[in-house]
Scaffold this motif. Sequence first.
Motif, mmCIF file in Angstrom:
data_model
loop_
_atom_site.group_PDB
_atom_site.id
_atom_site.type_symbol
_atom_site.label_atom_id
_atom_site.label_comp_id
_atom_site.label_asym_id
_atom_site.label_seq_id
_atom_site.Cartn_x
_atom_site.Cartn_y
_atom_site.Cartn_z
ATOM 1 N N ILE A 73 0.833 -1.208 0.000
ATOM 2 C CA ILE A 73 0.000 0.000 0.000
ATOM 3 C C ILE A 73 0.867 1.257 0.000
ATOM 4 C CG2 ILE A 73 -1.677 1.340 1.323
ATOM 5 C CD1 ILE A 73 -2.764 -1.351 2.355
ATOM 6 N N SER A 76 2.815 1.953 -3.185
ATOM 7 C CA SER A 76 2.048 2.308 -4.380
ATOM 8 C C SER A 76 1.636 3.768 -4.417
ATOM 9 C CB SER A 76 0.793 1.421 -4.473
ATOM 10 O OG SER A 76 -0.086 1.685 -3.397
ATOM 11 N N ILE A 77 1.849 4.518 -3.342
ATOM 12 C CA ILE A 77 1.322 5.892 -3.281
ATOM 13 C C ILE A 77 2.435 6.938 -3.234
ATOM 14 C CG2 ILE A 77 -0.847 5.183 -2.219
ATOM 15 C CD1 ILE A 77 0.207 5.958 0.469
ATOM 16 N N SER A 80 2.166 10.401 -6.045
ATOM 17 C CA SER A 80 1.271 11.555 -5.845
ATOM 18 C C SER A 80 1.894 12.652 -4.989
ATOM 19 C CB SER A 80 -0.058 11.092 -5.244
ATOM 20 O OG SER A 80 -0.766 10.294 -6.172
ATOM 21 N N LEU A 118 -4.050 9.531 -5.735
ATOM 22 C CA LEU A 118 -3.567 9.034 -4.442
ATOM 23 C C LEU A 118 -4.609 8.145 -3.777
ATOM 24 C CD1 LEU A 118 -1.548 9.093 -2.069
ATOM 25 C CD2 LEU A 118 -2.659 11.196 -1.309
ATOM 26 N N SER A 121 -4.959 4.836 -5.581
ATOM 27 C CA SER A 121 -3.811 3.974 -5.302
ATOM 28 C C SER A 121 -3.931 3.310 -3.932
ATOM 29 C CB SER A 121 -2.514 4.787 -5.375
ATOM 30 O OG SER A 121 -2.304 5.296 -6.672
ATOM 31 N N ILE A 122 -4.405 4.077 -2.949
ATOM 32 C CA ILE A 122 -4.579 3.513 -1.610
ATOM 33 C C ILE A 122 -5.641 2.417 -1.628
ATOM 34 C CG2 ILE A 122 -5.362 4.013 0.730
ATOM 35 C CD1 ILE A 122 -4.156 6.797 0.415
ATOM 36 N N GLY A 143 -5.968 0.568 -9.215
ATOM 37 C CA GLY A 143 -4.559 0.885 -9.427
ATOM 38 C C GLY A 143 -4.290 1.422 -10.822
ATOM 39 N N GLY A 146 -5.638 4.974 -11.107
ATOM 40 C CA GLY A 146 -4.725 5.906 -10.459
ATOM 41 C C GLY A 146 -3.488 6.177 -11.285
ATOM 42 N N SER A 150 -2.295 9.712 -12.876
ATOM 43 C CA SER A 150 -0.938 10.207 -12.598
ATOM 44 C C SER A 150 -0.210 10.541 -13.890
ATOM 45 C CB SER A 150 -0.150 9.150 -11.815
ATOM 46 O OG SER A 150 -0.664 8.977 -10.522
ATOM 47 N N SER A 196 5.538 2.277 -12.434
ATOM 48 C CA SER A 196 4.177 2.085 -11.925
ATOM 49 C C SER A 196 3.231 1.596 -13.017
ATOM 50 C CB SER A 196 3.639 3.395 -11.333
ATOM 51 O OG SER A 196 4.316 3.721 -10.148
#
Length: 264
Positions: A73, A76-77, A80, A118, A121-122, A143, A146, A150, A196
């Motif tokens: 988790i 992956s963020i 942002s 963000l 992604s969470i 995902g 996101g 991005s 990503s």
Amino acid sequence: MLSERENIATAELAVYIPSIALAIAIIFKHGFSKGRPRIYLILFCGLRTASAILEILSAKNPANRDDATWTAILGSIGLSPLFLVASGLLRRVNDFIAGGTSRTRLLEMLHIPIMLALILSIVGGTRISSSDTSKLNSGETFGKAGAIISLISSVVIVAFAMLAMAESRDLPRGEKCILYAVLVSLSFLAVRLLYSLLADFEDNNTFNIVGGNATVQLCMAIIQEFVVTFFFLVADLVAPALDSLVNGAGGIPMNSYNVGKGVA
């Protein structure tokens, strides 16, 4: 003997813990009302510190899936917050460009899609490690969404950075340093974003954040983030405090839109 991932996590701790302290000192230099980009940078460094600690704990106790889940988790963020730093610094630069008010407003609005990326992604990170197939599939969808947002946000930031570069002739020296730092950082962020996108869209375990190839992750993600963090910190150290630049002797005029609004 430490594994490759544990060595990488240890290196992250060695980089990001001092970076947090330095970013806090920079906030005191520039003032809390002008510290939003530095707060985002502290957030990023904090996330990476927590992720590294959980990576080490996960390696020590593989049976504990919670550590691995939270590592995924937090891993992956990371993009942002860095995009938020870049857009925040560009807003400051645009404050010193004649006619840059409209771009400053647009950069302010860019926070919305970046924050949306963000959140996605969470949510995706929490679902992608689930054993439930439906949650796993929805996590992958979140995902990917996101990552696409991005990508679009990064293209917009690059466009604004190039426009600022084209009109940078009369910028104060400190603002030029900030602009150059953002431009250089964007090239490294492009590689990080590519990692990503490959992780989200390629059916290839090489790019998996948790169980993928550690060397590939080091080269395409970890090192890129190290370099970007370095350039952002150096730019903030070199640039004078905004209040002294504007209100000091021989103060330089800013666009009226952000005077006193504390966006930088």
